[in-house]
Structure formats: structure tokens, C-alpha cells
Design a protein around this motif. Structure first.
Motif, PDB file in Angstrom:
ATOM      1  N   ALA A 139       7.556   2.852   1.130  1.00 29.55           N
ATOM      2  CA  ALA A 139       8.324   1.815   2.336  1.00 29.55           C
ATOM      3  C   ALA A 139       8.431   0.351   1.609  1.00 29.55           C
ATOM      4  O   ALA A 139       9.420  -0.216   2.103  1.00 29.55           O
ATOM      5  CB  ALA A 139       7.011   1.654   2.964  1.00 29.55           C
ATOM      6  N   ASP A 165       0.786  -1.181  -0.024  1.00 31.11           N
ATOM      7  CA  ASP A 165       0.042  -0.009   0.158  1.00 31.11           C
ATOM      8  C   ASP A 165       0.923   1.363  -0.003  1.00 31.11           C
ATOM      9  O   ASP A 165       0.366   2.381   0.015  1.00 31.11           O
ATOM     10  CB  ASP A 165      -1.027   0.038   1.246  1.00 31.11           C
ATOM     11  N   ASP A 166       2.194   1.013   0.075  1.00 34.35           N
ATOM     12  CA  ASP A 166       3.039   2.135  -0.015  1.00 34.35           C
ATOM     13  C   ASP A 166       4.458   1.792  -0.713  1.00 34.35           C
ATOM     14  O   ASP A 166       5.007   0.965  -0.005  1.00 34.35           O
ATOM     15  CB  ASP A 166       3.538   2.697   1.396  1.00 34.35           C
TER      16      ASP A 166
END
Length: 443
Positions: A130, A126-127
Motif C-alpha cells: 500500500a 504497516d503495508d
């Protein structure tokens, strides 16, 4: 040419094909006779299981093979160029789908949803920042939340491809599998385009059937490596277009595009920097080095983008090597795989790859025009394979891992005399049908 001369001229082709078949037989029999454990699924040297079967795709696959064996060589010689590309795309697509459907609907791509593959991990991203920032830290097998086998074994670009599919609403294994097959069907078009731009349209037409249809389709139809193959083929094709462009502006644009695509390839698989050897061969054949600095600069920009995102390739690779040897790479016996890998290649590319390499290695005069292009690309691809093999980082499963190099090895089929191309092509198709119906490869 008398009968004795003809026999002598085809002797290397017989030897090359015989060596390929002998390697396959030896790689199957040695574990049985010696008791050596190659640490793959139950039918070494392939990562496969013995599973004779017929399925939905059996009749279509046989029908397509018969039709192609009867007409493909002649059509490739006669069709207008655009029609040839269209026929190559459709023929490859139908061939891959029919082989995949031997395993029913799951053959389209169910393997992509395996816990070892990319889709389950991609779904949880979702990132992206990251993900890239943590990527290297989670490669080691003992790390907290270590990546699944294929995610850890490849740079993050491979997983991000599937992440992008999720964002486009194509994240199911059915959608992803079908898209990969569509992309894979364009790979022969890229190789044909590169050959034509290098002044070797005759080679393209003569090799086209082998590039479009063969045993490699078994793995091209379902593995992520098929997408790597497509990307690498188009990267080299763009480089050929750049090197043969007649206007500076076009040369610069195509060079940048080639560098960007080839740069992305490096972030799909740790083995794809070897494409640089083939890229140099393309520029050598085009007799133009102007695209080199531009393409290199574009590729470095891709590397910089990943680096600024948190992933530096050269920092990740040593960590990956350590994980590889802690895992399967450390237990798969090198004394077997150093030569059994070549047997696996002969299965994936088809036994006629031996004749293709032999034809290139023994090519007599005239050594010019399209023959020169076919010889150089085939032999350079063979060198790339040897480099990959000697690296020690390709023990087993090269039936899919080496797919990006297979088309360039098969360019040498253009050098075969017509009877060899007609009967050899039929043999390739029959070999693919036998492998797909007797062995369950997963992919």
C-alpha cells in the motif's frame, strides 16, 4: 627538480585550494553584502546556524585529529592491506563519533526523528504494498496526506530502509544513528577496494587518510545520505571486482551483485542515477565491458520489482520536480546557488578538494598505472558534480546530498606531493573541527 620547477608544479594546487576557499568566503559574504536571501538556515551557504560551542566530543575529536595528522599518512603507506582496511574502519568510526558527540548524545542521530525525516513515516508503515502503491499520489504538496519533505524528496527505498530498521528492532533514532555511522565507516573501505582492484593500490594508500577523515564526517555521522554513500561506494567497488575477475562465473556473480546494489541506489535518491557515469569510468579503467549488460540487467530487475510493487521511478520523478519547485527549490535563487553549491561542496569535502581536482586536471607525464586511475576517477566525479549542479535540482544542502560523490573527488589527493598530503591532511582535520564547533548543522 630546482626550486623554480617545484614552485611551478605546485602552482595549480595553490590555485585550486585558493579557489575553494574563495568560493566559501564569497558564498558567506554575498548574502550579507547584497541582502539576497538564499532560503536556508541562518548561516548560508550551509544549512546551519552559527552556534559556537564545545561538548563531550571536543577533547576526543582534537586528540584523534592530532594523532591522525602525525601518523595517518605514514601508516597508510606502511600497513599491510588488511590492517590498512581495519585501521580505516576504526579511524573513520572514531572520528565520526567524536565529532557527533560535540553535540552530546543527540548528535548521534536525533535529527533522524525530525518530522521532516524518514523515521516518523517509516514507523507508520504497516503495508509495504500500500505504501508503494500510494507513494506517487502523496508526493504533491497539496495532496491529501502528503509526505514529509525528505520522504517526498526521495524514492521509497530510503524510507523502506528505516522501515526495515523498525522491523529489526532498530527503529529508535539512537539505534538508527549508530547503525548509519557503522555503515558510513565502511564507505572508505569500498573506495580503497575499488582502487586496488583497478591496479591503483598506491593511489589507495596515498588517498586513504583523506577518504577516512575530513569535514564530510560531520554529515556522514548522522544523515541518511551517509547510508546512500555507503551503498553507492560498495556498488562501484563490486563493479570493479567484477570487471577485474579472472573467472567467468565470478565475473557474472559480482556483476549481478553490483547491478543490484547500484539499482537499489537509484531508489534511494533521485540524484544517484548519476552513478552510471562513474560506473562507466570504472569499466573503462578496468578495460572490461562484460559486466555492463549483466549489471544493467540486475539493476533493471530491481526497478521492475519496485514497479510491480506500485512505484515506477520515471512516473514519480516529474511529480517530484513539480513539488520541488513549488517548495524550496522554487524560491532559492539560482543565480546564487549555481556557484554557492560548489562552495558548500568545498566545505563538505574540505578545501583541499580544490587541490585534488587541480592535480588531476593538470597531471603531467607519466600518465599511467595508478596515476591514470586517480586522474580519471577524480575528473569524472567532477563532471558528475557539474551535472548535478546544472540540473537545478540541487539548490542548497548539498553538503549531505552530494556525499556519495565526495570520496571519488578526493581520490585525486593521491596525486599530491607528500608535503601537500601531510600538511593538507592536517588542514582538512582542523577545518572539520572549526566547522563542527562553530556551526550547528543539524546533521
Amino acid at each position: 627538480m630546482d626550486a623554480v620547477a617545484r614552485s611551478h608544479s605546485t602552482l595549480p594546487l595553490w590555485i585550486g585550494t585558493s579557489v575553494a576557499l574563495a568560493l566559501i568566503a564569497a558564498a558567506i559574504l554575498v548574502p550579507v553584502i547584497t541582502g539576497i536571501d538564499p532560503y536556508v538556515n541562518s548561516f548560508p551557504p550551509l544549512h546551519a546556524e552559527w552556534m559556537p560551542r564545545i561538548g563531550w566530543g571536543t577533547v576526543p575529536a582534537i586528540a584523534v585529529a592530532v594523532l591522525a595528522a602525525r601518523s595517518a599518512v605514514g601508516l597508510a603507506a606502511r600497513l599491510q592491506w588488511d590492517a590498512l582496511l581495519g585501521a580505516a574502519f576504526i579511524g573513520g568510526l572514531v572520528w565520526m563519533l567524536s565529532l557527533a558527540f560535540v553535540d552530546g548524545g543527540s548528535g548521534i542521530g536525533a535529527i533522524l526523528a525530525s518530522k521532516y525525516e524518514y523515521l516518523p513515516t517509516a514507523e507508520r508503515i504497516d503495508d509495504v504494498g500500500a505504501f508503494l502503491d500510494d507513494f506517487i499520489a502523496r508526493i504533491p504538496i497539496g495532496s491529501d496526506g502528503n509526505w514529509a519533505t525528505h520522504v517526498a524528496g526521495h524514492p521509497p527505498g530510503a524510507t523502506l530502509f528505516f522501515w526495515l530498521l523498525f522491523r529489526l528492532g532498530l527503529g529508535s533514532w539512537v539505534s538508527a544513528g549508530l547503525l548509519i555511522i557503522l555503515l558510513a565507516a565502511t564507505a572508505p573501505l569500498a573506495v580503497l577496494t575499488a582502487l586496488r582492484r583497478l591496479g591503483a593500490e598506491d593511489a589507495a594508500r596515498r588517498a586513504a587518510p583523506f577518504l577516512v577523515m575530513g569535514p564530510a564526517a560531520i554529515w556522514m555521522a548522522t544523515s541518511a545520505d551517509a547510508m546512500f554513500t555507503m551503498a553507492s561506494a560498495w556498488g562501484l567497488a563490486l563493479l570493479a571486482i567484477a570487471a577485474t575477475a579472472t573467472r567467468t562465473r565470478a565475473m557474472v556473480a559480482w556483476s549481478a551483485a553490483a547491478g543490484a546494489v547500484l539499482g537499489l541506489c537509484v531508489f534511494l535518491s533521485y540524484g544517484l542515477p548519476l552513478l552510471g557515469v562513474l560506473a562507466v569510468a570504472v569499466l573503462f579503467l578496468a578495460r572490461s565491458w562484460w559486466p555492463l549488460p549483466i549489471a544493467t540487467g540486475a539493476a533493471l530487475l530491481v526497478a521492475l520489482a519496485f514497479g510491480l510493487g506500485g512505484f515506477w521511478w520515471w512516473e514519480a520523478f516529474p511529480v517530484l520536480v513539480e513539488r520541488y519547485y513549488v517548495g524550496a527549490g522554487g524560491i532559492r535563487p539560482p543565480e546564487y546557488w549555481i556557484w554557492a553549491n560548489l562552495a558548500v561542496l568545498a566545505v563538505s569535502a574540505g578545501p583541499l578538494v580544490g587541490a585534488s581536482i587541480a592535480a588531476a586536471a593538470t597531471r603531467a607525464r607519466p600518465f599511467d598505472g595508478w596515476r591514470r586511475v586517480a586522474v580519471v576517477l577524480t575528473l569524472v566525479a567532477a563532471v558528475v558534480i557539474m551535472l548535478a549542479d546544472l540540473s537545478g535540482m540541487s539548490r542548497a544542502e548539498v553538503e549531505r546530498i552530494w556525499l556519495p560523490f565526495v570520496p571519488w573527488l578526493l581520490v585525486g589527493t593521491a596525486l599530491l606531493p607528500e608535503p601537500w598530503r601531510r600538511w593538507g591532511f592536517a588542514g582538512q582535520l582542523g577545518f572539520a573541527l572549526v566547522v563542527q564547533h562553530l556551526l550547528f548543522t543539524g546533521w
